[in-house]
Design a protein around this motif. Structure first.
Motif, PDB file in Angstrom:
ATOM      1  N   SER A  12       0.811  -1.224   0.000  1.00 28.15           N
ATOM      2  CA  SER A  12       0.000   0.000   0.000  1.00 28.15           C
ATOM      3  C   SER A  12       0.840   1.267   0.000  1.00 28.15           C
ATOM      4  O   SER A  12       0.394   2.315  -0.451  1.00 28.15           O
ATOM      5  N   ILE A  15       8.231   0.958   0.472  1.00 29.85           N
ATOM      6  CA  ILE A  15       9.052   0.063  -0.363  1.00 29.85           C
ATOM      7  C   ILE A  15       8.174  -0.931  -1.138  1.00 29.85           C
ATOM      8  O   ILE A  15       8.439  -1.232  -2.304  1.00 29.85           O
ATOM      9  N   ARG A  34      -3.289  -4.006   4.519  1.00 28.96           N
ATOM     10  CA  ARG A  34      -4.582  -3.854   5.189  1.00 28.96           C
ATOM     11  C   ARG A  34      -5.432  -2.744   4.583  1.00 28.96           C
ATOM     12  O   ARG A  34      -6.647  -2.824   4.576  1.00 28.96           O
ATOM     13  N   SER A  35      -4.781  -1.674   4.079  1.00 32.99           N
ATOM     14  CA  SER A  35      -5.535  -0.493   3.636  1.00 32.99           C
ATOM     15  C   SER A  35      -6.108  -0.674   2.235  1.00 32.99           C
ATOM     16  O   SER A  35      -5.397  -0.504   1.241  1.00 32.99           O
ATOM     17  N   ASP A  59      -4.711  -8.659   6.709  1.00 32.64           N
ATOM     18  CA  ASP A  59      -3.742  -8.522   7.799  1.00 32.64           C
ATOM     19  C   ASP A  59      -2.873  -9.776   7.772  1.00 32.64           C
ATOM     20  O   ASP A  59      -3.339 -10.870   8.081  1.00 32.64           O
ATOM     21  N   ASN A  81       7.440  -8.145   2.147  1.00 33.52           N
ATOM     22  CA  ASN A  81       7.954  -6.800   2.438  1.00 33.52           C
ATOM     23  C   ASN A  81       7.317  -6.180   3.669  1.00 33.52           C
ATOM     24  O   ASN A  81       7.972  -5.409   4.379  1.00 33.52           O
ATOM     25  N   TYR A 146      12.766  -4.999  17.192  1.00 24.36           N
ATOM     26  CA  TYR A 146      12.842  -4.821  15.729  1.00 24.36           C
ATOM     27  C   TYR A 146      14.084  -5.498  15.161  1.00 24.36           C
ATOM     28  O   TYR A 146      13.998  -6.275  14.199  1.00 24.36           O
ATOM     29  N   VAL A 179      15.713   4.125   4.789  1.00 30.73           N
ATOM     30  CA  VAL A 179      14.952   4.460   3.591  1.00 30.73           C
ATOM     31  C   VAL A 179      13.908   5.504   3.986  1.00 30.73           C
ATOM     32  O   VAL A 179      13.286   5.377   5.050  1.00 30.73           O
ATOM     33  N   THR A 181      10.702   6.526   4.299  1.00 29.07           N
ATOM     34  CA  THR A 181       9.302   6.048   4.249  1.00 29.07           C
ATOM     35  C   THR A 181       8.629   6.462   5.558  1.00 29.07           C
ATOM     36  O   THR A 181       9.252   7.086   6.418  1.00 29.07           O
TER      37      THR A 181
END
Ligand SMILES: NC(=O)c1ccc[n+]([C@@H]2O[C@H](COP(=O)([O-])OP(=O)(O)OC[C@H]3O[C@@H](n4cnc5c(N)ncnc54)[C@H](OP(=O)(O)O)[C@@H]3O)[C@@H](O)[C@H]2O)c1
Length: 229
Positions: A12, A15, A34-35, A59, A81, A146, A179, A181
């Motif tokens: 959506s 990347i 999801r969007s 999801d 991704n 993470y 990156v 984003t």
């Protein structure tokens, strides 16, 4: 000869969106996130570019939902991704934040890849690209979860690569540095960062190698590091 199909998770925005747009020249796209509205705008953009896009609002942390939506789809290139990041000192990280990162960044790799890779092995061709991170090699304050999920991505991707390469299925990991984003809140000059299109170019490079060549890992970082990585 029908065109091949590429499924991109997290298509959506960021990347994933750039990757879907990069791959449209050679592949029909299945865009997952999801969007629904952002997926619809991607579909329009792909169709304006002469490509074909099917959207699957999903999801990917929902194991049953993934199985129902994806199992049995004939996919030639899977780009794992989708990811989330909450960078916080461990003592401030909530249980919900921890589980969300583990579910989206790591557990979903089982759900999505498992739903699709059996078909690749049967057809004796296919490519699984997972977007890891340089956080999969490095550690940093605020990265206890993470960075751990991205270390896990490398273990997943490189083990899977060894398991299925003799079946004609190639597996690779792309490990970007910073990156520009919306992954994490950021302020100030972002111009030193990589762009989503530059990571999409790495994915394109992988999948356009001859079938006899497997580039299994790409590390890509901004040439001039003004940030933490
Ligand atoms: N940005 C960086 O500096 C950087 C560096 C190294 C690696 N990466 C990795 O690159 C990947 C893409 O990140 P990005 O920077 O492009 O971030 P982004 O702009 O925030 O995009 C994340 C994408 O993941 C999707 N997503 C999140 N949770 C999801 C879920 N539960 N189910 C389905 N889709 C979900 C989002 O879509 P919805 O919200 O619509 O679901 C969105 O499309 C991630 O794996 C990230 O860890 C990023």
């Amino acid at each position: 000869m029908p065109r091949e199909t590429a499924l991109v998770t997290g298509a959506s925005r960021g990347i994933g969106r750039a990757t879907a747009l990069r791959l449209l020249a050679a592949y029909d796209i299945i865009a997952v996130a999801r969007s629904a509205s952002e997926l619809e705008s991607l579909k329009e953009e792909i169709e304006i570019g002469g490509g074909v896009c099917r959207t699957i609002p999903l999801d990917i942390a929902d194991e049953k939902g993934v199985g129902t939506a994806l199992r049995g789809l004939e996919v030639d290139v899977l780009v794992n991704n989708a990811g989330v990041a909450t960078m916080k000192p461990f003592l401030e990280l909530t249980s919900a934040e921890w589980h969300r990162m583990v579910d989206v960044n790591f557990n979903s790799l089982y759900y999505v890849t498992h739903a699709l890779i059996g078909g690749m092995v049967e057809r004796k061709r296919g490519f699984v690209v997972t977007i890891g991170s340089l956080a999969g090699r490095n550690t940093f304050v605020g990265g206890s979860c993470y960075a751990a999920t991205k270390h896990a991505v490398n273990g997943f991707s490189e083990s899977l690569m060894l398991e299925v390469r003799d079946a004609g299925v190639r597996v690779a990991v792309v490990m970007p540095g910073s990156v520009a984003t919306d992954l994490t809140p950021s302020s100030g000059d972002q111009s030193w960062k990589l762009t989503s299109n530059q990571i999409a170019d790495s994915v394109w490079y992988l999948v356009t190698q001859p079938a006899s060549v497997l580039v299994s890992r790409i590390e890509v970082r901004p040439a001039r590091a003004k940030g933490p990585r």
